[in-house]
Design a protein around this motif. Structure first.
Motif, short mmCIF file in Angstrom:
data_model
loop_
_atom_site.label_atom_id
_atom_site.label_comp_id
_atom_site.label_asym_id
_atom_site.label_seq_id
_atom_site.Cartn_x
_atom_site.Cartn_y
_atom_site.Cartn_z
N PRO A 111 -0.07 -9.34 9.48
CA PRO A 111 0.13 -8.03 8.84
C PRO A 111 -1.02 -8.18 7.55
CG PRO A 111 2.28 -9.20 8.56
CD PRO A 111 1.43 -10.02 9.54
N GLU A 112 -1.51 -7.12 7.69
CA GLU A 112 -2.81 -6.32 6.23
C GLU A 112 -1.86 -6.52 5.35
OE1 GLU A 112 -6.67 -4.02 4.62
OE2 GLU A 112 -4.82 -3.11 6.42
N LEU A 113 -1.93 -7.96 4.06
CA LEU A 113 -1.99 -7.23 2.84
C LEU A 113 -2.98 -7.50 1.99
CD1 LEU A 113 0.32 -6.62 0.56
CD2 LEU A 113 1.20 -9.07 1.05
N VAL A 114 -3.23 -7.28 1.15
CA VAL A 114 -4.68 -7.42 0.10
C VAL A 114 -4.07 -6.19 -0.83
CG1 VAL A 114 -7.23 -6.86 -0.30
CG2 VAL A 114 -6.41 -7.16 2.32
N ALA A 115 -4.37 -7.52 -2.15
CA ALA A 115 -3.79 -7.07 -3.66
C ALA A 115 -4.99 -6.86 -4.49
CB ALA A 115 -3.20 -8.42 -4.23
N VAL A 116 -5.68 -5.60 -5.37
CA VAL A 116 -6.27 -5.77 -6.07
C VAL A 116 -5.56 -5.09 -7.59
CG1 VAL A 116 -8.19 -3.94 -6.88
CG2 VAL A 116 -7.86 -4.53 -3.95
N GLU A 117 -6.27 -5.52 -8.37
CA GLU A 117 -5.82 -6.18 -9.14
C GLU A 117 -6.67 -4.36 -10.39
OE1 GLU A 117 -5.90 -8.75 -12.72
OE2 GLU A 117 -7.58 -9.55 -10.87
N SER A 118 -5.68 -3.86 -10.83
CA SER A 118 -5.93 -2.23 -12.08
C SER A 118 -6.84 -2.85 -12.96
CB SER A 118 -4.76 -2.14 -11.96
OG SER A 118 -5.13 -1.07 -13.10
N ALA A 119 -8.06 -2.22 -12.97
CA ALA A 119 -8.54 -3.07 -14.32
C ALA A 119 -8.15 -1.90 -15.86
CB ALA A 119 -10.00 -2.32 -14.44
N MET A 153 0.86 -5.73 -18.90
CA MET A 153 1.38 -5.84 -17.45
C MET A 153 0.23 -5.93 -16.10
SD MET A 153 2.11 -3.79 -14.48
CE MET A 153 1.54 -2.36 -14.74
N ASP A 154 0.26 -6.34 -15.20
CA ASP A 154 -0.73 -6.29 -14.74
C ASP A 154 -0.55 -5.61 -12.86
OD1 ASP A 154 -2.75 -8.23 -15.78
OD2 ASP A 154 -1.82 -9.74 -14.96
N LEU A 155 -1.24 -4.71 -12.77
CA LEU A 155 -0.93 -3.84 -11.73
C LEU A 155 -1.35 -4.48 -10.79
CD1 LEU A 155 0.99 -1.20 -10.89
CD2 LEU A 155 -1.95 -0.33 -11.02
N LEU A 156 -0.66 -4.11 -9.20
CA LEU A 156 -1.44 -4.27 -8.17
C LEU A 156 -1.27 -3.59 -6.88
CD1 LEU A 156 -0.31 -8.23 -7.48
CD2 LEU A 156 -2.51 -7.52 -8.67
N LEU A 157 -2.49 -3.27 -6.56
CA LEU A 157 -2.73 -2.02 -5.71
C LEU A 157 -3.09 -3.17 -5.00
CD1 LEU A 157 -2.81 1.30 -4.85
CD2 LEU A 157 -5.26 0.96 -4.79
N CYS A 158 -1.71 -3.27 -3.92
CA CYS A 158 -1.80 -3.60 -2.83
C CYS A 158 -2.05 -2.25 -0.90
CB CYS A 158 -0.22 -4.51 -2.26
SG CYS A 158 0.03 -5.54 -3.76
N VAL A 159 -2.50 -3.09 -0.13
CA VAL A 159 -2.90 -2.34 0.74
C VAL A 159 -2.58 -2.70 1.86
CG1 VAL A 159 -5.21 -1.44 2.24
CG2 VAL A 159 -5.38 -0.72 -0.66
N CYS A 160 -2.32 -2.32 2.88
CA CYS A 160 -1.32 -1.92 4.04
C CYS A 160 -1.33 -1.07 5.50
CB CYS A 160 -0.06 -3.25 3.90
SG CYS A 160 1.10 -3.32 5.06
N THR A 161 -1.79 -2.06 6.48
CA THR A 161 -1.41 -1.10 7.63
C THR A 161 -0.69 -0.74 8.75
OG1 THR A 161 -3.23 -2.00 8.37
CG2 THR A 161 -3.86 -0.64 7.56
N CYS A 162 0.07 0.31 9.02
CA CYS A 162 0.67 0.09 9.86
C CYS A 162 0.63 0.96 11.19
CB CYS A 162 1.84 0.69 9.88
SG CYS A 162 3.22 -0.50 8.31
N PRO A 163 0.98 0.43 12.40
CA PRO A 163 0.48 1.65 13.74
C PRO A 163 1.29 2.51 13.79
CG PRO A 163 2.86 -0.57 14.00
CD PRO A 163 2.68 -0.68 12.90
N ASP A 164 1.63 3.11 12.81
CA ASP A 164 2.46 3.91 13.37
C ASP A 164 2.99 4.63 11.74
OD1 ASP A 164 5.16 3.44 13.93
OD2 ASP A 164 4.95 3.15 15.55
N HIS A 165 3.54 6.16 11.69
CA HIS A 165 4.17 6.37 10.83
C HIS A 165 5.59 5.92 10.78
CE1 HIS A 165 4.49 9.64 7.25
NE2 HIS A 165 6.24 9.79 7.80
N ALA A 166 6.18 6.05 11.35
CA ALA A 166 8.13 5.71 11.64
C ALA A 166 7.94 3.94 11.00
CB ALA A 166 8.60 5.73 12.87
N SER A 167 7.44 2.82 11.13
CA SER A 167 7.86 1.61 11.14
C SER A 167 5.98 1.61 9.70
CB SER A 167 6.20 1.08 11.43
OG SER A 167 4.68 0.81 11.35
N ALA A 168 5.15 2.67 9.08
CA ALA A 168 5.05 2.76 7.46
C ALA A 168 6.00 3.06 6.74
CB ALA A 168 3.89 3.70 7.92
#
Length: 107
Positions: A81-89, A1-16
Motif C-alpha cells: 500500500p501507498e502511505l506518504v506523509a507530508v508535514e504541515s507548515a 503539535m505536528d500535523l501530518l497529511l498522509c496520502v494513500c490510494t485504494c482500488p475502489d470506494h468500498a475498500s477506501a
C-alpha cells in the motif's frame, strides 16, 4: 503539535471507506477524505500499470504516525500500500487542536 497529511490510494470506494472508517475508529487519524476518480500510472514488477483508484487523505499527528504505519498494511488490500506523509507548515489552530484531540489514545 505536528500535523501530518498522509496520502494513500485504494482500488475502489468500498475498500477506501473500510480503511478510512477503521483508522478513524481506532483514533489513528482524525479525518479521512476520499477523492474518487484518481488514475495512477506506475511501474510494478517490471511493467507499466494504469489503475483507477480512490485517493485517501489522512490527517494525523506525528505522534500517531508510527501506529498508523504499522496498522495500515493489515487493513489495506494491496500487497504494497501507498502511505506518504507530508508535514504541515501551518494550519488553523482550532483545527490542529481538534486533530490532536481526536487522535489521542483513550487508554
Amino acid at each position: 503539535m505536528d500535523l501530518l497529511l498522509c496520502v494513500c490510494t485504494c482500488p475502489d470506494h468500498a475498500s477506501a471507506e473500510r480503511l478510512a472508517t477503521a483508522l478513524v475508529e481506532e483514533r489513528l487519524v482524525a479525518c479521512a477524505t476520499l477523492l474518487p476518480a484518481a488514475r495512477s500510472i506506475y511501474r510494478w514488477q517490471g511493467a507499466i500499470e494504469q489503475t483507477d483508484e480512490v485517493l485517501v487523505l489522512l490527517k494525523t499527528t506525528r505522534a500517531r504516525y508510527p501506529a498508523l504505519e504499522a496498522r495500515l498494511p493489515a487493513l489495506h488490500p494491496y500487497e504494497l500500500p501507498e502511505l506518504v506523509a507530508v508535514e504541515s507548515a501551518a494550519g488553523l489552530p482550532a483545527y490542529l487542536q481538534w486533530v490532536a484531540a481526536e487522535t489521542r489514545p483513550l487508554d
